[in-house]
Design an enzyme around this catalytic site. Structure first.
Site, PDB file in Angstrom:
ATOM      1  CD  GLU A 145      83.667  65.722   2.641  1.00 42.95           C
ATOM      2  OE1 GLU A 145      83.300  66.892   2.436  1.00 42.95           O
ATOM      3  OE2 GLU A 145      82.859  64.775   2.739  1.00 42.95           O
ATOM      4  CD  GLU A 161      81.521  63.995   5.604  1.00 47.31           C
ATOM      5  OE1 GLU A 161      81.098  63.225   4.722  1.00 47.31           O
ATOM      6  OE2 GLU A 161      82.177  65.035   5.341  1.00 47.31           O
ATOM      7  CG  PHE A 210      83.644  62.037  -1.184  1.00 46.68           C
ATOM      8  CD1 PHE A 210      83.044  61.849  -2.412  1.00 46.68           C
ATOM      9  CD2 PHE A 210      82.984  61.588  -0.053  1.00 46.68           C
ATOM     10  CE1 PHE A 210      81.808  61.224  -2.514  1.00 46.68           C
ATOM     11  CE2 PHE A 210      81.746  60.964  -0.146  1.00 46.68           C
ATOM     12  CZ  PHE A 210      81.167  60.778  -1.384  1.00 46.68           C
ATOM     13  CG  PHE A 218      82.493  57.178  -1.162  1.00 52.15           C
ATOM     14  CD1 PHE A 218      82.231  56.000  -1.854  1.00 52.15           C
ATOM     15  CD2 PHE A 218      81.585  57.593  -0.198  1.00 52.15           C
ATOM     16  CE1 PHE A 218      81.082  55.261  -1.596  1.00 52.15           C
ATOM     17  CE2 PHE A 218      80.429  56.856   0.070  1.00 52.15           C
ATOM     18  CZ  PHE A 218      80.175  55.689  -0.641  1.00 52.15           C
ATOM     19  CB  ALA A 219      88.899  56.879  -3.053  1.00 51.34           C
ATOM     20  CG  HIS A 239      79.490  57.782  -4.413  1.00 53.41           C
ATOM     21  ND1 HIS A 239      78.956  58.768  -5.208  1.00 53.41           N
ATOM     22  CD2 HIS A 239      79.221  58.156  -3.132  1.00 53.41           C
ATOM     23  CE1 HIS A 239      78.369  59.678  -4.444  1.00 53.41           C
ATOM     24  NE2 HIS A 239      78.510  59.332  -3.195  1.00 53.41           N
TER      25      HIS A 239
HETATM   26  C1  LIG Z   1      81.364  66.028  -0.420  1.00 53.42           C
HETATM   27  C2  LIG Z   1      80.575  64.863   0.059  1.00 53.42           C
HETATM   28  N1  LIG Z   1      80.730  64.434   1.337  1.00 53.42           N
HETATM   29  C3  LIG Z   1      80.039  63.372   1.801  1.00 53.42           C
HETATM   30  C4  LIG Z   1      79.168  62.694   0.996  1.00 53.42           C
HETATM   31  C5  LIG Z   1      78.400  61.462   1.512  1.00 53.42           C
HETATM   32  N2  LIG Z   1      76.979  61.836   1.659  1.00 53.42           N
HETATM   33  C6  LIG Z   1      76.083  61.559   0.691  1.00 53.42           C
HETATM   34  S1  LIG Z   1      74.562  62.206   1.077  1.00 53.42           S
HETATM   35  C7  LIG Z   1      75.123  62.795   2.553  1.00 53.42           C
HETATM   36  C8  LIG Z   1      74.189  63.528   3.465  1.00 53.42           C
HETATM   37  C9  LIG Z   1      73.657  64.752   2.823  1.00 53.42           C
HETATM   38  O1  LIG Z   1      72.832  65.430   3.726  1.00 53.42           O
HETATM   39  P1  LIG Z   1      71.888  66.581   3.195  1.00 53.42           P
HETATM   40  O2  LIG Z   1      72.693  67.578   2.453  1.00 53.42           O
HETATM   41  O3  LIG Z   1      71.101  67.089   4.360  1.00 53.42           O
HETATM   42  O4  LIG Z   1      70.950  65.882   2.121  1.00 53.42           O
HETATM   43  P2  LIG Z   1      69.895  64.698   2.432  1.00 53.42           P
HETATM   44  O5  LIG Z   1      70.593  63.397   2.188  1.00 53.42           O
HETATM   45  O6  LIG Z   1      69.432  64.848   3.844  1.00 53.42           O
HETATM   46  O7  LIG Z   1      68.778  64.920   1.445  1.00 53.42           O
HETATM   47  C10 LIG Z   1      76.478  62.519   2.729  1.00 53.42           C
HETATM   48  C11 LIG Z   1      77.268  62.916   3.920  1.00 53.42           C
HETATM   49  C12 LIG Z   1      79.046  63.130  -0.346  1.00 53.42           C
HETATM   50  N3  LIG Z   1      78.260  62.487  -1.210  1.00 53.42           N
HETATM   51  N4  LIG Z   1      79.743  64.224  -0.774  1.00 53.42           N
END
Ligand SMILES: Cc1ncc(C[n+]2csc(CCOP(=O)(O)OP(=O)(O)O)c2C)c(N)n1
Ligand SMILES: Cc1ncc(C[n+]2csc(CCOP(=O)(O)OP(=O)(O)O)c2C)c(N)n1
Ligand SMILES: [Mg+2]
Ligand SMILES: [Mg+2]
Lengths: 328, 324, 328, 324
Positions: free
Chosen positions: D60, D29, D86, D83-84, D129
């Site tokens: 993931e 990602e 996840f 992140f670990a 995190h």
């Molecule tokens: C399972 C998981 N994968 C990756 C992340 C890292 N991460 C945090 S916010 C985010 C983007 C989320 O996008 P969206 O669902 O569209 O929400 P937005 O931030 O746009 O409000 C990611 C990839 C996470 N927190 N949890």
């Protein structure tokens, strides 16, 4: 013409091999010769045969816990298969895998999987390799109606779609995931939609539903999807409606379904249906059919003998193959 | 007291708690009319209906994730994950949601839920249906981890788990399901968490065993007694909380510790127990600690290999004889 | 009439509170007073406000890593919120949670979640409780466009559908998941469909897409979905198209999007749009708007002061709350 | 030699291996134009294109599952899980697919893939995190588990991981990313798995430390030396395979063992190391083993609490002083 007829005969032969093989496994499981869980493919032969016959040598498939049919349709060695199911050293997996994990990797089979829905992302990965190494290989992913409710289905189809991966997702909708009906108008159900193929819309890919007990229909739909994938047209979802004749695994009393339902489906047995077509088209006659059957039967008997006579694995095999190329 | 199998004892525990508390419900794959893959839920759907005995789609992630949401809002889910080898599927929901919700919210929320998990090998089910995954969960703060070794404990511990206000991962061993034993009938028969049981007294060596290995350890102890070796067998019953004192007390007496679990050895619960004693009971030890576990390999299909793979009473006896 | 106007004013006030709150957090994060990750809701105010105003006291919501707006729209205490974001003992979570986990459970908020997509099954579970305890509570699940690609989305919507759970899944489609566009005709994209609501078909539930910068439109769509759920009509999917003004988290240089794009969206700022409507309808005038703004501003300043003056948690708090009701 | 940060060393390792072998590719990602959440992949997408540096949706499960399929078919994925904490999401794909495929197929298939995992706390990222999840993976037979503590090791170990024919879980500590150090420029600079490094020699006590704790242990060692206490610091570098001999040899010399990791203590890698020494080096020990780890709790948000939570050089020094 002659060639076309040979191809048709091969489809019949492959279905007969699966039918005979599974019937034999059923018998010897009942006799206590086979340990563990066994999930039979009886009644669903047309799906594996129709789909795999759409592939070429360099293509791939992912299989499932109900995988004997896939491996046989892909040209698996019957002896090594039977030996594996018996847990013998001469089996495909040296007796370490058994029915649920039986595979011939050299035939492009990326494992038979005991984890429902695990094959879908693996198939996507095989599609990635085709892009990275720039080959024209296509991957067929077999999975069940029940598997289509797992997150892996969603993530794999979404990934395949956004990356335009050469993968054909073939859903074997045999109407149940163990005791759970795929769909019913009321009461317990795995999902609230009649056709699993309706889910293709969610990924912007094409989805079709075909009669999974019609080997020609399956072959046609999958051939088209494979062609599309090979030409860079991306993934498709092909749902094949079929039915498993046996319980989920051997020993399942199937309290969750009616005998009538089973009888209805047995009337749609893919083999006689296809035999009738071949006879009408004079591709095969009664004599030819009988000799084919007995020839298949004797090959299976031979394989059974081989499995029974084969030695068990040596205990020294216990910790080999944990890592490829030897120890840590 | 009445004779029940381990599976029946578990079912009775669930039935009693569902009778007692209308907020308790069951969900999982094929737990309804099918009665559960190992028959544990049996006929409960007939007694309590499909609303309280919920057949789910194949959806481990949603089973555990929704159990967390249900528990946070006032019901008490008892979820079944069909095999311990599938526990990787809902791992995030267990680790990041169930286990942390109370801490992350500063104690505002809590998650009274139970996940029942058929654990272990021995039925020829091969690499993906024979795992022992309890160690992962002992490493996750916020979870309680339970592992009964007999029918009475199965009932008393499951009732305690259902009444607990925190998430409990409840391991059951497949081979134990048809073991039978006397089970108390008192509807409030509860076994407290964190109290080990000395299953057999002995002065020569301490065996700490979990799950099915408790039976194997007791068999071994009988045989060893014939050679005049008196082994003490301790069953922690709950891995978290863990009754450290009971183990240290025994090792102080015997001076020798053998730990027997069915797990793959590296990173196992057996390792944790060894570490605790090496930290807090080192000077009691007259001999190196021994872990009798499975090798660090997946479970093979062949019955011959599976037998070679699994720790049993013979392997325990051989190890004990090297120690005394 | 008067009451209706008060309701409209409340919507405006709630949006202003979020706008002020987030602007203040942004400023003090930049000044290094706030540790960790902060994901701001600036530009998306109409979604949380429009949706939460469709709920009653006994309903529930699940929140996300971008959760300040949800909690504020649900009536969260501004002081406790600011204190939590500053990591102080007086915060909602005693300083243990911070921005990503801030929640008021007594308001029916089932945690703000740092795991993308984790709220969806939790919301389904809240719906199960409504059936088990036979209440008429409805749960709104907020999630992003990126979250809709996770397996949890698939499994939660499928479960909600087959069990007819009283849950409204509200997708905040702000066009990006960090650097990944939700959809583009070509190149990198999170999914191959224009509207996330297209996925409702896969579960046999209703799905709609609305302008997420129009608080009335959001409120209307969500109100209808909540009504349906409360009456036993099952789950719905409501997609709200909006845009985040700031980077994904504070500190994100947003190399993956253009300034023009941002400017286009700022023109659609939900607040002035709604103010104009209220003025046209003579619900509010310039003076009233100004006094409302300054009143909100002073409340936020007060909360900021409270947070800054509050003590840090005592180290003894380190191992409390691991288990509810004390130690193991 | 050139000075590089830990993050730059990792990037250089990936770039060199991608140059060398066209079947190596990256997915994860925001690893493309965003450069990775911690900037590790940086500009690689500009050098190698979007086909070989693949931005994935938030998925993931499919990242790891597809990595397995890609690896089985001839390419060599290097996947990043952001992140670990996840790692529970793709746990099934790691446990049931990547780790077991070779064994289940009787050696027919193998899975040459790497999963890179930013590990650890210290940045105020709170409970979801900041995790350290390495212990889970050491308990999964079929995986190799790597954890570099400095830039040179980061490069040499990652290059070895990418060339390995088996699945490798590669942990990186977030705080180490901007630590700098001398890194060899040889394109075939590889660090073999299973070889620990003695980072500092000493005769009074052995500290086995992993990841960021290696730095803290060395800091502690300096301070302790001022009081005339000579500590030996050992960095295993790979947790599986684990260099048991190096640890036993040192403990034989010093008679005292302290294990320092950032993990929550129960069921940790620290526990496994203690168990190994209690089994194979018991008679070397003049003192109980000590584990200096984090408490069994999620990671708190508040900086004050996070500091109290994390093991550091002061906590190591305090523990050492209780032992010598
Ligand atoms: C399972 C998981 N994968 C990756 C992340 C890292 N991460 C945090 S916010 C985010 C983007 C989320 O996008 P969206 O669902 O569209 O929400 P937005 O931030 O746009 O409000 C990611 C990839 C996470 N927190 N949890
Ligand atoms: C992740 C996971 N959950 C549950 C199971 C147990 N299980 C094995 S097969 C099966 C039913 C699968 O149904 P379907 O996908 O329709 O395939 P079919 O058996 O009908 O061919 C289940 C639930 C499993 N193996 N893996
Ligand atoms: Mg099925
Ligand atoms: Mg978004």
């Amino acid at each position: 013409m002659k060639e076309a007829n040979e191809k048709l005969k091969k489809l019949l032969e492959d279905m007969l091999v699966i039918r005979e093989f599974e019937t034999t496994v059923q018998k010897h499981f009942a006799e206590g010769e086979i340990p563990g869980f066994v999930h039979l493919y009886l009644g669903e032969e047309a799906v594996a045969v129709g789909a795999c016959s759409a592939l070429t040598e360099n293509d791939y498939i992912t299989s499932t816990h109900r995988g004997h049919g896939h491996l046989l349709a892909r040209g698996g060695d019957i002896k090594k298969m039977m030996a594996e199911i018996f847990g013998k050293a001469t089996g495909y997996n040296k007796g370490k895998g058994g029915s649920m994990h039986i595979a011939d990797v050299s035939l492009g089979i990326l494992g038979a999987n005991g984890i429902v829905g695990a094959g879908l992302p693996i198939a996507a990965g095989s599609g990635i390799t085709a892009q990275i190494l720039d080959t024209d290989a296509v991957t067929i992913c077999f999975f069940g109606d029940g598997a289509s409710n797992r997150g892996t289905f969603h993530e794999a189809l979404n990934m395949a779609s956004v990356w335009n991966l050469p993968v054909v997702f073939v859903c074997e909708n045999n109407m149940y995931g163990i005791s759970m009906p795929q769909y019913k108008t009321e009461g317990r159900k795995g999902q609230n939609i009649k056709d699993v193929s309706d889910r293709a819309v969610a990924y912007g890919i094409s989805g079709v539903t075909v009669d999974g007990n019609d080997v020609m229909a399956v072959n046609e739909a999958v051939t088209e999807a494979v062609k599309k994938a090979r030409q860079g047209g991306g993934p498709s979802l092909v749902e094949c409606k079929t039915y498993r004749w046996r319980g989920h695994f051997e020993g399942d009393p199937t309290v969750y379904r009616s005998d009538e339902e089973l009888e209805q489906w047995k009337k749609k047995d893919p083999i006689p249906r296809f035999v009738k077509i071949l006879k009408d088209q004079e591709v095969i006659d009664d004599k030819g059919y009988e000799s084919l059957r007995s020839e298949v039967k004797s090959r299976i008997d031979e394989a059974l003998q081989f499995a029974q006579d084969s030695p068990n694995p040596d205990p020294s095999e216990l910790t080999t193959d944990v890592f490829y190329g030897g120890a840590e | 007291m009445k004779k029940l199998s381990y599976a029946e004892a578990l079912r009775e525990a669930m039935a009693e708690e569902m009778e007692r508390d209308g907020s308790v419900f069951i969900m999982g794959e094929d737990v309804g009319i099918f009665g559960g893959c190992f028959g544990v839920t049996g006929n409960l759907v007939e007694r309590f209906g499909e609303d309280r005995v919920r057949d789910t789609p194949i959806t481990e992630t949603a089973i555990v994730g929704s159990a967390v949401g249900a528990a946070m809002t006032g019901s008490r889910p008892v979820a079944e994950i069909m095999f311990a080898g599938f526990m990787g599927v809902p791992m995030d929901e267990i680790f990041n949601q169930a286990a942390k919700m109370c801490y992350m919210t500063g104690g505002q929320a809590h998650v009274p839920m139970v996940i029942r998990v058929p654990n272990g090998a021995g039925i020829g089910a091969a690499a993906q249906h024979s795992e022992r995954t309890e160690a992962w969960f002992t490493h996750i703060p916020g979870l309680k981890v339970v592992y009964p070794s007999n029918p009475a404990d199965a009932k008393g511990l499951l009732k305690s788990a259902i009444r607990d206000e925190n998430p409990v991962i409840f391991f059951e061993h497949k081979i134990l399901y048809n073991h039978t034993g006397d089970v108390p009938e008192d509807k409030d028969f509860l076994i407290p968490f964190g109290k080990a049981e000395v299953k057999r007294e002995g002065s020569d060596l301490t065996i700490v065993a979990t799950g099915i290995l408790v039976s194997h350890a007791l068999t071994a102890a009988e045989k060893l007694a014939e050679d005049g070796i008196q082994v003490e067998v301790i069953d922690p019953r709950t891995l978290v909380p863990f009754d450290k004192e009971a183990v240290l007390k025994s090792v102080e007496k015997t001076g020798k510790l053998l730990i027997a679990t069915e797990e793959t050895k590296r990173g196992s619960v057996a390792s944790e127990i060894a570490a605790v004693v090496a930290e807090e009971g080192l000077f009691y030890l007259e001999q190196p600690i021994k872990r009798v576990c499975a090798p660090d390999a997946p479970v093979p299909f062949s019955s011959v290999l599976e037998k070679a793979y699994l720790p049993d009473s013979e392997k325990i006896i051989a190890a004990v004889k090297e120690m005394v």
